[in-house]
Design an enzyme around this catalytic site. Structure first.
Site, mmCIF file in Angstrom:
data_model
loop_
_atom_site.group_PDB
_atom_site.id
_atom_site.type_symbol
_atom_site.label_atom_id
_atom_site.label_comp_id
_atom_site.label_asym_id
_atom_site.label_seq_id
_atom_site.Cartn_x
_atom_site.Cartn_y
_atom_site.Cartn_z
ATOM 1 N N CYS A 230 0.871 -1.375 -0.044
ATOM 2 C CA CYS A 230 -0.005 0.047 -0.047
ATOM 3 C C CYS A 230 0.870 1.095 0.032
ATOM 4 O O CYS A 230 0.340 2.163 -0.558
ATOM 5 C CB CYS A 230 -0.968 0.225 0.974
ATOM 6 S SG CYS A 230 -0.222 -0.274 2.767
ATOM 7 N N HIS B 247 -1.369 1.517 7.418
ATOM 8 C CA HIS B 247 -2.005 1.367 6.084
ATOM 9 C C HIS B 247 -1.991 2.798 5.275
ATOM 10 O O HIS B 247 -2.194 3.886 5.948
ATOM 11 C CB HIS B 247 -3.441 1.043 6.212
ATOM 12 C CG HIS B 247 -4.016 0.808 4.859
ATOM 13 N ND1 HIS B 247 -3.474 -0.111 3.856
ATOM 14 C CD2 HIS B 247 -5.096 1.297 4.179
ATOM 15 C CE1 HIS B 247 -4.174 -0.104 2.770
ATOM 16 N NE2 HIS B 247 -5.321 0.671 2.763
#
Length: 971
Positions: A327, A896
């Site tokens: 990510c 994230h």
């Protein structure tokens, strides 16, 4: 008469009329030269002349009329053919002089092949000195050098001097103008090439077979010089296959092993690319969705491509599949993909002419090409999401830190990618040495211009044009006051966040009163404080004096570290389990002192080992260790046992009278063993021999016990109570072996409480032992006031003192100094990247700052921060609008990354979360997760909006948003 046939049985001698060749039959056959080339009917000449010749042959009486007619025809053609010079002049012009055969070869010039037999006949003709000789060679005829007269392919294995001679262009044109070239034959022109510093005429060019990727059976044989570029091969292939100008193409070469090699560098020559005659060159055309037919697609991508075969969407609104902790890469790529001028640069193929394959600091153009492929796919409008598998492999190949699938920092990848793209697209092919110069009292404008010019002499690319700025660095020596001023380029600004001088620590307080459960506390302590500060803060909550506290780091049921009061708090990490014990003494015994002695105590349980007869027992630590204060007058095994029973009384049940053993059933010898420990005496003073038994430990005297502390204690109870556990001296790891090193023998001994499994199950309440209460302070959350982005930039430009690990060498003092340093912004780039330094790293700790940074969507004004004299007539040079944000959610060890970005075509903001893309409102962009900000200068946005701009992007990317019902809540 045929092309190679002879003229009846008669020798003929040429007659020259105006440079044209006629042959009559009234001459002696003896003057004929054996093996000479006859004149063909197709030789350059006029058929009217040949008709006149035939007339003369048939009727000698008409000779005069025929000759007159031939002269008239020759005079008509005089302007197109040169007058045949004398034989000596012909020889000099062809063999000698600047235009002759003896001239040196020059790379790039043209030379021509002439059939050797014809040339020898011409030599005999001109050297004979008789212009009317029968050795006249006739038209130049190279027929014997060709395999056929259709493709006019040169025969293989021709040898210079045996089959042909080479003539420079001027000499060739002379011969053709004098004698003509056989009708229909092409001139055999060849180039002079230079390979490995050797010049030669390339008689046999490289013949390549050009095919398309979707039709390998239909090939076009085309000849190329070894010095021709691969770019010429590509252009030729595009012309042969009628490729549209807007279509992207690339070449592959099939090698001898049958595999395909990409021809990356179109500037390389055919020779340097090791291309050979007969080699298959495949031209591949990019598909409309931005992918290449030859790409080895990921399985997921195949599925997606099948589902999205007919998908048509907004270009740029395309997700990126998470390949496993990637990510961070997806976030950085989405931000960069939404930089308008950089994306247009790749979509318009401007990068192809600037690929630098020979830069030793670059990646051979592979990173730039991989990124270009990604951009073209994302902006094709044919994908909902794509799999960046090829790009990930390229990054890992050139940057080993990104190999595998570990989590990384999006800013670190962004830094690598910008540097890699810059070096792959650097227009400077050979970097010159540039010496850095100090200001030395010169005006800032002069020094800054010099620094920027020096930077551009070595670094010139679209990345420099778009992202590079200039700041002023001022260093001041604290001793001599020497001032050093330099101007340095930057690609992004890493700005610090205002850091609180306080930190929050969670600890467990263990009181001495066994009736009280351990307490969990949340303490606010100074970041640069000491352990004593922690004790003072805890004292305010508990009412216990800080002098009665000991702080320990507990890990895996043992003491990982016992802290001293003067140690820094920075040595405690946020993830550490910190226990604070209430004590009434100290560990280190002092002779003559009456203070209690603090004993570290571990809990262990005997567990059967996995062998065949279960005869060996192991010991396993459990529970939380204790720091127990023991009065000196009670420091015997018996006294220690009773103290521990008291401290454990909250969760250890005392045996009842029914559980007591009958002492009368024991013999007198057993009655003497009345101390619940390895020592049979009542004192720990005397060393005991090794006791056989399950623990197989060695019992040593306690080094901290002094001779005047304890006397021999007698404990002859009439009835011996049941022993719940045994005691054992152990090392700091909780094992019985304390003889591993001489230091440990004289070090502080630890005491282990060893439980039999049945006794532990019966008398030890594990749930109660693990219980604790939360103090009211646990609900406290230290509030963090939001900060403005301008405050971070001000902090970036604040004077700071260099750290000890990074001193500055003062040229005046001639020694390293902890100088003061100040950075100022001098020149700002078109795209300004601002990295918020949320991650803090010290020797002992790592933390993430989740402070809310308030940043403007529009009109971020840098005029107050730029110290270069400003152009007040154009304020847009200092104002920026936000175009992308890289977000990080989570903490240090896990998190994230996502992206907010403004589409350059529609001006609409979207939220990119790996392969998911959703529109968002502007008021959702600002959050505590903002990590890297991308700002576009307003004059650049206006330029891109203008008709001559390269993009139709709006002047301000922060445009009106659609109804809120279409948006997702990302906060």
């Amino acid at each position: 008469m045929s092309e190679r046939g002879a003229i009846s049985n008669m020798a003929v001698v040429p007659r020259l009329f105006g440079g044209l060749c006629f042959r009559f039959r009234d001459q002696n056959p003896e003057v004929a030269v054996e093996g000479r080339l006859p004149v063909s009917h197709s030789c350059v000449g006029c058929r009217r002349e040949r008709t006149a010749m035939a007339t003369v042959a048939a009727n000698p009486a008409a000779a005069a009329a025929a000759a007159a007619a031939a002269v008239a025809v020759a005079e008509d053609r005089e302007p197109q053919r040169e007058e045949l010079p004398g034989l000596d002049n012909q020889w000099r012009q062809i063999e000698n002089g600047e235009s002759g055969r003896e001239r040196p070869l020059r790379a790039g010039e043209s030379w021509f092949l002439v059939e050797k037999h014809w040339y020898k006949q011409w030599e005999a003709y001109v050297q004979g000195g008789d212009q009317d000789s029968g050795t006249f060679p006739g038209c130049i005829n190279n027929a014997t050098l060709f395999e056929d007269e259709i493709n006019w392919r040169l025969k293989e294995g021709l040898v210079e001097g045996e089959d042909y001679v080479l003539l420079p262009a001027a000499a060739w044109h002379y011969l053709v103008s004098w004698y003509g070239l056989e009708d229909g034959q092409p001139p055999i022109e060849r180039k002079v090439i230079e390979l490995s510093n050797i010049r030669k005429v390339e008689v046999y060019p490289v013949e390549l077979l050009l095919v398309r990727h979707n039709d390998l059976r239909t090939s076009h044989a085309v000849q190329f010089s070894n010095t021709d570029s691969v770019g010429l091969v590509l252009r030729t292939a595009r012309e042969r296959f009628l490729v549209e100008p807007q279509e992207d193409t690339r070449l592959w070469a099939k090698n001898s092993e049958g595999s395909l090699d990409r021809l990356y560098d179109t500037h390389l020559t055919v020779f340097d690319s090791a291309l050979e005659t007969g080699q298959l060159i495949i031209m591949e055309t990019r598909k409309k969705d931005g992918t290449w037919p030859s790409a080895q697609l990921h399985v997921m991508n195949k599925k997606i491509s099948e589902e999205d075969e007919d998908f048509r969407g907004q270009p740029g609104i395309c997700g990126l599949t998470n390949l496993g902790n990637t990510c961070f890469m997806n976030s950085a790529l989405q931000c960069l993909s939404n930089v308008p001028q950089l994306t247009e640069y790749f979509l318009n193929n401007c990068y192809l002419e600037e690929l630098n394959f020979r830069n030793p600091l670059g990646m051979k153009g592979e990173i730039a090409e991989a990124y270009a492929d990604l951009v073209k796919q994302a902006w094709s409008g044919h994908h909902r999401s794509i799999v960046p598998h090829v790009f990930k492999n390229k990054v890992g190949h050139f940057a080993s830190q990104f190999l595998g699938y570990q989590q990384h920092d999006s800013q670190e990848l962004l830094s690598f990618l910008l540097d890699g793209l810059h070096e792959d697209l650097n227009r400077v092919k050979k970097k010159e040495y540039v010496e850095l110069c100090d200001a030395a009292g010169r005006p800032d404008q002069e020094v800054a211009q010099e620094a920027w010019q020096n930077h551009k002499r070595r670094n010139d690319s679209v990345i420099v044009d778009t992202f590079h700025g200039l700041f002023k660095s001022t260093l001041v020596c604290p001793d001599c006051g020497n001032v050093s001023v330099t101007f340095d380029p930057f690609c992004y600004l890493s700005v610090p966040l205002p850091i609180s001088h306080k930190r929050v620590l969670e600890v467990f307080f263990i009181p001495m009163d066994p009736r009280r459960k351990p307490e969990q506390h949340r303490l606010v302590v100074p970041k640069k404080g000491k352990i004593s500060d922690l004790c003072v803060a805890l004292s305010k909550h508990t009412g216990i004096s800080p002098e009665r506290m000991m702080v320990a780091d507990v890990f895996s049921h043992r003491f990982y570290k016992l802290y001293q009061l003067e140690e820094p708090l920075s040595s405690i990490l946020d993830r550490d389990d910190i226990f604070v014990y209430e004590v009434s003494g100290r560990i280190e015994a002092i002779e003559g002192s009456r203070e209690d002695i603090v004993v570290p105590v571990y809990l262990r349980e005997r567990t059967p080992a996995r062998d065949y007869n279960n005869s060996y027992y192991g010991l396993m630590l459990f529970g939380h260790p204790l720091l127990v204060s023991v009065p000196r007058d009670r420091f015997t095994w018996e006294g220690l046992y009773n103290v521990l029973m008291y401290r454990l009384s909250r969760y250890v049940t005392k045996p009842s009278s029914d559980d007591e053993d009958d002492g009368d059933e024991k013999d007198d010898e057993e009655d003497k063993d009345d101390v619940p420990g390895p020592s049979t005496g009542g004192s720990l003073r005397e060393p005991e021999p090794e006791q056989p038994g399950p623990s197989s430990g060695v019992t040593n005297r306690c080094p901290f016990l002094l001779d005047n502390c304890l006397g021999t204690s007698q404990w002859p109870p009439r009835r011996r109570r049941k022993q719940l556990f045994t005691l054992q001296t152990v090392n700091s790891n909780g094992t019985s072996d304390r003889t591993t090193s001489p230091e440990e023998v004289h070090a502080q001994p630890y005491i282990a409480i060893d439980w039999e499994p049945e006794m532990k199950k019966r008398y030890y309440d594990e749930a109660e032992a693990e219980g604790y209460v939360k103090h009211d302070c646990v609900g406290y959350v230290m509030k963090k006031a939001p900060v403005r982005l301008q405050e971070c930039i001000e902090l970036f430009t604040t004077v700071e003192t260099l750290e000890k690990e990074n001193p500055w060498y003062c040229p005046s003092c001639k020694q390293h100094q902890l100088a003061t340093k100040k950075l100022d912004l001098w020149m700002l780039p078109e795209i300004l990247i601002i990295h918020l330094k949320r991650f803090s790293y010290t020797k002992f700790s790592r933390e993430k700052l989740d402070t809310l940074v308030e940043f403007p969507i529009r009109d971020l004004d840098f005029s107050e921060f730029v110290i270069k004299p400003q152009n007040e007539s154009n304020p847009e040079l200092y104002k920026y609008d936000l175009i992308a944000v890289s977000n990080h959610y989570g903490g240090m060890r896990d998190g994230h990354y996502t992206t907010f970005a403004c589409n350059k075509d529609s001006g609409q903001w979207h939220y990119f979360d790996d392969n998911s893309v959703s529109p968002v409102n502007e008021n959702q962009i600002e959050s505590k997760a903002a990590y890297v900000l991308f700002y576009q200068r307003q004059d650049v946005a206006r330029r891109l909006l203008s008709p001559d701009g390269s993009s139709g992007a709006p002047a301000s990317p922060a445009c009106s948003s659609p109804p809120s019902s279409e948006f997702m809540d990302v906060n």
